[in-house]
Design a protein around this motif. Structure first.
Motif, PDB file in Angstrom:
ATOM      1  N   GLY A  27     -73.949   9.242  -7.505  1.00  0.00           N
ATOM      2  CA  GLY A  27     -72.998   8.349  -8.185  1.00  0.00           C
ATOM      3  C   GLY A  27     -72.766   8.772  -9.636  1.00  0.00           C
ATOM      4  N   LYS A  28     -73.835   9.151 -10.324  1.00  0.00           N
ATOM      5  CA  LYS A  28     -73.713   9.592 -11.729  1.00  0.00           C
ATOM      6  C   LYS A  28     -72.858  10.851 -11.837  1.00  0.00           C
ATOM      7  CE  LYS A  28     -78.219   7.847 -13.108  1.00  0.00           C
ATOM      8  NZ  LYS A  28     -79.601   8.186 -13.522  1.00  0.00           N
ATOM      9  N   CYS A  29     -73.114  11.817 -10.958  1.00  0.00           N
ATOM     10  CA  CYS A  29     -72.336  13.062 -10.991  1.00  0.00           C
ATOM     11  C   CYS A  29     -70.863  12.768 -10.698  1.00  0.00           C
ATOM     12  CB  CYS A  29     -72.875  14.064  -9.968  1.00  0.00           C
ATOM     13  SG  CYS A  29     -74.502  14.695 -10.397  1.00  0.00           S
ATOM     14  N   MET A  30     -70.618  11.838  -9.775  1.00  0.00           N
ATOM     15  CA  MET A  30     -69.232  11.518  -9.410  1.00  0.00           C
ATOM     16  C   MET A  30     -68.507  10.831 -10.574  1.00  0.00           C
ATOM     17  SD  MET A  30     -68.629  12.759  -6.441  1.00  0.00           S
ATOM     18  CE  MET A  30     -67.185  11.931  -5.796  1.00  0.00           C
ATOM     19  N   ILE A  31     -69.216   9.972 -11.289  1.00  0.00           N
ATOM     20  CA  ILE A  31     -68.603   9.313 -12.455  1.00  0.00           C
ATOM     21  C   ILE A  31     -68.289  10.363 -13.531  1.00  0.00           C
ATOM     22  CG2 ILE A  31     -69.090   7.741 -14.398  1.00  0.00           C
ATOM     23  CD1 ILE A  31     -70.477   5.888 -12.352  1.00  0.00           C
ATOM     24  N   PHE A  32     -69.210  11.292 -13.722  1.00  0.00           N
ATOM     25  CA  PHE A  32     -68.993  12.374 -14.687  1.00  0.00           C
ATOM     26  C   PHE A  32     -67.710  13.134 -14.348  1.00  0.00           C
ATOM     27  CE2 PHE A  32     -69.205  16.804 -15.889  1.00  0.00           C
ATOM     28  CZ  PHE A  32     -69.661  16.780 -17.190  1.00  0.00           C
ATOM     29  N   TYR A  33     -67.564  13.498 -13.063  1.00  0.00           N
ATOM     30  CA  TYR A  33     -66.396  14.279 -12.657  1.00  0.00           C
ATOM     31  C   TYR A  33     -65.106  13.450 -12.662  1.00  0.00           C
ATOM     32  CZ  TYR A  33     -68.680  18.722 -11.678  1.00  0.00           C
ATOM     33  OH  TYR A  33     -69.332  19.925 -11.813  1.00  0.00           O
ATOM     34  N   ALA A  34     -65.225  12.162 -12.367  1.00  0.00           N
ATOM     35  CA  ALA A  34     -64.027  11.307 -12.426  1.00  0.00           C
ATOM     36  C   ALA A  34     -63.477  11.334 -13.854  1.00  0.00           C
ATOM     37  CB  ALA A  34     -64.376   9.882 -12.018  1.00  0.00           C
ATOM     38  N   ARG A  35     -64.370  11.257 -14.840  1.00  0.00           N
ATOM     39  CA  ARG A  35     -63.939  11.325 -16.250  1.00  0.00           C
ATOM     40  C   ARG A  35     -63.352  12.690 -16.558  1.00  0.00           C
ATOM     41  NH1 ARG A  35     -69.257   8.198 -18.751  1.00  0.00           N
ATOM     42  NH2 ARG A  35     -68.755   6.197 -17.777  1.00  0.00           N
ATOM     43  N   LYS A  36     -64.007  13.731 -16.079  1.00  0.00           N
ATOM     44  CA  LYS A  36     -63.563  15.094 -16.355  1.00  0.00           C
ATOM     45  C   LYS A  36     -62.186  15.381 -15.753  1.00  0.00           C
ATOM     46  CE  LYS A  36     -65.260  19.845 -15.904  1.00  0.00           C
ATOM     47  NZ  LYS A  36     -64.994  20.192 -17.298  1.00  0.00           N
TER      48      LYS A  36
END
Ligand SMILES: [Fe+2]
Ligand SMILES: [Fe+2]
Length: 183
Positions: A27-36
């Motif tokens: 979930g953390k990695c996905m949030i990071f990439y959603a922002r990116k």
């Protein structure tokens, strides 16, 4: 609105601490990439958080009651968005489900990588993810005896599918795991 629902559902089905940690890490990695990638942080975070929620209640990868088939059916019944459901189905290679969206590609790329990075942190002198370097992770990848279950080819393939340079993907996941918190 999907992230809190995913969180509730996850805790309804999962008590295993390792599986919970893995779910939060993805979930953390996905949030990071959603922002990116300028995508919907709520939907992307929810997709990461929920992708393995049926793992504890399923004993196989049987299309009838195995992972992630069972979970996907539950998510559809609960009216989770089709894009999320498709990505969850596509994160397991053996389903044969094509990963047509950036969301699905990203989930695939973050799933194994986040687990591998966590394992790397366990053998790092500091035991801290934020102290890991890309070089340290690459070295562990070359050691066949380390985290044997993680398919190195899949790690690289999933990163390529996402269109990211492999080292950059490792670095992004290290940053995500050590800086993102799930509300
Ligand atoms: Fe899975
Ligand atoms: Fe997973």
């Amino acid at each position: 609105m999907w992230l809190p629902r995913a969180k509730t559902l996850l805790h309804e089905y999962v008590t295993d601490e390792k599986l919970l940690r893995h779910s939060y890490d993805v979930g953390k990695c996905m949030i990071f990439y959603a922002r990116k990638f300028n995508q919907d942080e709520d939907l992307w975070g929810a997709t990461g958080l929920i992708h393995d929620f049926d793992y504890q209640i399923t004993q196989s990868c049987d299309p009838l009651d195995g992972h992630p088939y069972k979970g996907v059916r539950i998510l559809s019944q609960l009216n989770f968005p089709a894009e999320l459901v498709d990505a969850v189905l596509g994160h397991a290679e053996y389903t044969g489900k094509s990963r047509d969206t950036l969301l699905a590609k990203c989930l695939f790329a973050c799933d194994e990588m986040s687990g591998f990075i966590f394992s790397c942190s366990r053998v790092h002198p500091s035991k801290q993810i934020d102290q890991l370097t890309v070089e340290f992770v690459l070295k562990r990848m070359k050691e066949n005896s380390f985290s044997k279950a993680v398919d190195r080819n899949l790690l690289r393939k999933s990163s390529e599918e996402l269109g990211l340079d492999f080292e950059t993907h490792i670095s992004n996941c290290i940053t995500a795991l050590s800086s993102i918190t799930i509300p």
